[in-house]
Design an enzyme around this catalytic site. Structure first.
Site, PDB file in Angstrom:
ATOM      1  N   TYR A 171      -2.121  -1.535  11.033  1.00 43.97           N
ATOM      2  CA  TYR A 171      -2.342  -2.040   9.674  1.00 43.97           C
ATOM      3  C   TYR A 171      -1.176  -1.645   8.766  1.00 43.97           C
ATOM      4  O   TYR A 171      -0.581  -2.485   8.075  1.00 43.97           O
ATOM      5  CB  TYR A 171      -3.663  -1.503   9.096  1.00 43.97           C
ATOM      6  CG  TYR A 171      -3.749  -1.710   7.600  1.00 43.97           C
ATOM      7  CD1 TYR A 171      -4.015  -2.973   7.075  1.00 43.97           C
ATOM      8  CD2 TYR A 171      -3.508  -0.657   6.704  1.00 43.97           C
ATOM      9  CE1 TYR A 171      -4.046  -3.180   5.694  1.00 43.97           C
ATOM     10  CE2 TYR A 171      -3.539  -0.859   5.333  1.00 43.97           C
ATOM     11  CZ  TYR A 171      -3.812  -2.113   4.836  1.00 43.97           C
ATOM     12  OH  TYR A 171      -3.832  -2.320   3.474  1.00 43.97           O
ATOM     13  N   SER A 186       0.830  -1.211   0.000  1.00 44.29           N
ATOM     14  CA  SER A 186       0.000   0.000   0.000  1.00 44.29           C
ATOM     15  C   SER A 186       0.857   1.251   0.000  1.00 44.29           C
ATOM     16  O   SER A 186       1.971   1.256   0.551  1.00 44.29           O
ATOM     17  CB  SER A 186      -0.860  -0.047   1.266  1.00 44.29           C
ATOM     18  OG  SER A 186      -1.465   1.192   1.512  1.00 44.29           O
ATOM     19  N   LYS A 246       2.025  -3.929   6.672  1.00 45.15           N
ATOM     20  CA  LYS A 246       2.474  -3.896   5.264  1.00 45.15           C
ATOM     21  C   LYS A 246       3.990  -3.702   5.204  1.00 45.15           C
ATOM     22  O   LYS A 246       4.680  -4.335   4.399  1.00 45.15           O
ATOM     23  CB  LYS A 246       1.749  -2.784   4.495  1.00 45.15           C
ATOM     24  CG  LYS A 246       0.262  -3.048   4.301  1.00 45.15           C
ATOM     25  CD  LYS A 246      -0.001  -4.286   3.441  1.00 45.15           C
ATOM     26  CE  LYS A 246      -1.459  -4.682   3.396  1.00 45.15           C
ATOM     27  NZ  LYS A 246      -1.727  -5.995   2.826  1.00 45.15           N
TER      28      LYS A 246
END
Ligand code: NAD
Ligand code: WQD
Length: 343
Positions: free
Chosen positions: A153, A126, A157
């Site tokens: 979150y 992302s 990644k």
């Protein structure tokens, strides 16, 4: 044709990617635990493609189950790993759930890939890894510095990218393509698959379409006092079907063994930044549906402006996001209408 394992393949981006893969002749095996998607998605895929993908309801954390599955499907040549938990706010409330699911799934998968001699993985990362890039890094390319994650979150990644780099260093037969998505929006032109947000949407696009459908009273625009031309935040909204096609390019590149590096990273965006107010006005113009809105205060943790420099993906992958934003917004509205039974 080769078989591709698609984890999270009934999810939003996964389902669109499965369609593009199957339309290019790939065999697909979807693994999804349906924690954030519905089994009916398979019907949508089948209607579009004319063929049903193989599907196994399974959790990527189920190591013995995944091991058995990979033994059963000995023709898998590559993996696209979408399966993850993705709600930024929830990750702040339940960090361990996010670390367990997003990190554990990848570790299991890489271990099993090695055991089953599967050497290719495409990983969903992302633009969140860049945080707010400084002015000299806008538009942001793949060499921009990674900044401390603003949420668990986002951190998963970053950690996942590092795990892939470390494993590739240790195992020279592993090839990985890390795709850093900007803001995926829209739905398949058939309106048979699309995004299925859980509860009140946090993301802009489903909130806009649900407001248009009358499910929400009004859109709250988070801030008009940013240092941008109209004061609202800027993002790079990428059409989910264009995004899906990039995955097919990545798979082709890995299977052709033409990669220059063992781990390649690509930004997937349009190269164009649009503000919240521009999205809103364009949506109203192209759909003819009014969206009541009010400007409210800034949302905590929001990035002011970020958009992609997609040159590397354009030239190396031979891929470009070229669907006009008007068509993208129309597709999002058509999907919402399909979901709600609106004519
Ligand atoms: P999604 O929630 O629609 O799809 C993810 C799918 O994975 C769901 O179907 C869910 O049921 C499944 N899943 C989750 N954990 C699983 C597990 N342990 N085992 C098996 N299945 C599991 O999300 P999406 O928007 O399609 O995102 C796909 C990937 O892209 C995710 O990794 C996400 O972090 C990443 N990503 C998404 C965005 C975005 O804005 N949508 C942006 C950047 C990156
Ligand atoms: C877009 C813009 C909001 C809702 C998130 C994740 C990121 C990535 C993509 C996975 C912002 C504004 C929104 C609303 C608004 N996901 N907005 N009113 O914040 O860019 O990114 O999804 O990797 O990690 O953080 O996307 O759709 O939430 O917001 O004004 O009701 O819309 O302030 O400027 P974001 P978003």
């Amino acid at each position: 044709m080769a078989r591709i394992l698609v984890t999270g393949g009934t999810g939003y981006i996964g389902s669109h990617t499965v369609v593009e893969l199957m339309q290019q002749g790939y065999d697909v095996l979807i693994v999804d635990n349906l924690s954030n998607s519905n089994i009916e998605v398979l019907d949508g895929i089948e209607q579009i493609v004319g063929k049903r993908p193989d599907f196994c309801r399974m959790d990527c954390l189920d190591y013995p189950g995944m091991d058995r599955l990979l033994s059963q499907y000995s023709d898998i040549r590559g993996v696209i790993h979408f399966a993850a938990s993705k709600a930024v706010g929830e990750s702040v409330e339940k960090p361990l759930l996010y670390y367990r699911n997003n990190i554990g799934s990848l570790v299991n998968l890489l271990e099993l890939m090695r055991a089953h001699a599967i050497n290719n993985i495409v990983f969903s990362s992302s633009c969140t890894v860049y945080g707010q890039p400084s002015a000299e890094h806008l538009p942001v390319d793949e060499t921009a510095p990674i900044q401390k994650a603003l949420s668990p979150y986002g951190n998963t990644k970053q950690i996942n990218e590092e795990i892939i780099q470390d494993e590739a260093h240790a195992d020279k037969s592993l090839h990985a393509i890390i795709l850093r998505y900007f803001n995926p929006v829209g739905a398949h032109p058939s309106a048979l698959i699309g995004e299925l947000p859980n509860g009140v949407p946090n993301n802009l696009m489903p909130f806009v379409t649900q407001t248009a459908a009358g499910l929400r009273q009004k859109l709250r625009v988070f801030g008009d006092d940013y240092n941008t031309p109209d004061g609202s935040c800027i993002r790079d909204y990428i059409y989910v079907v264009d995004l899906a096609k990039a995955h097919v390019k990545a798979v082709e590149r890995m299977l052709a063994e033409t990669a220059e590096e063992q781990v390649e990273i690509f930004n997937l965006g349009t190269g164009r930044g649009l503000s919240v107010l521009e999205i809103l006005r364009t949506f109203i113009r192209v759909t003819g549906v009014d969206i009541p809105y009010e400007i409210v205060g800034r949302r905590e943790g929001d990035i002011e402006q970020v958009w992609a420099e997609p040159h590397k993906a354009n030239t190396v992958l031979g891929w470009k996001a070229d669907t006009p934003v008007e068509d993208v917004l129309r597709s999002a509205w058509n999907w919402e209408k399909h979901l709600r039974g609106i004519k």
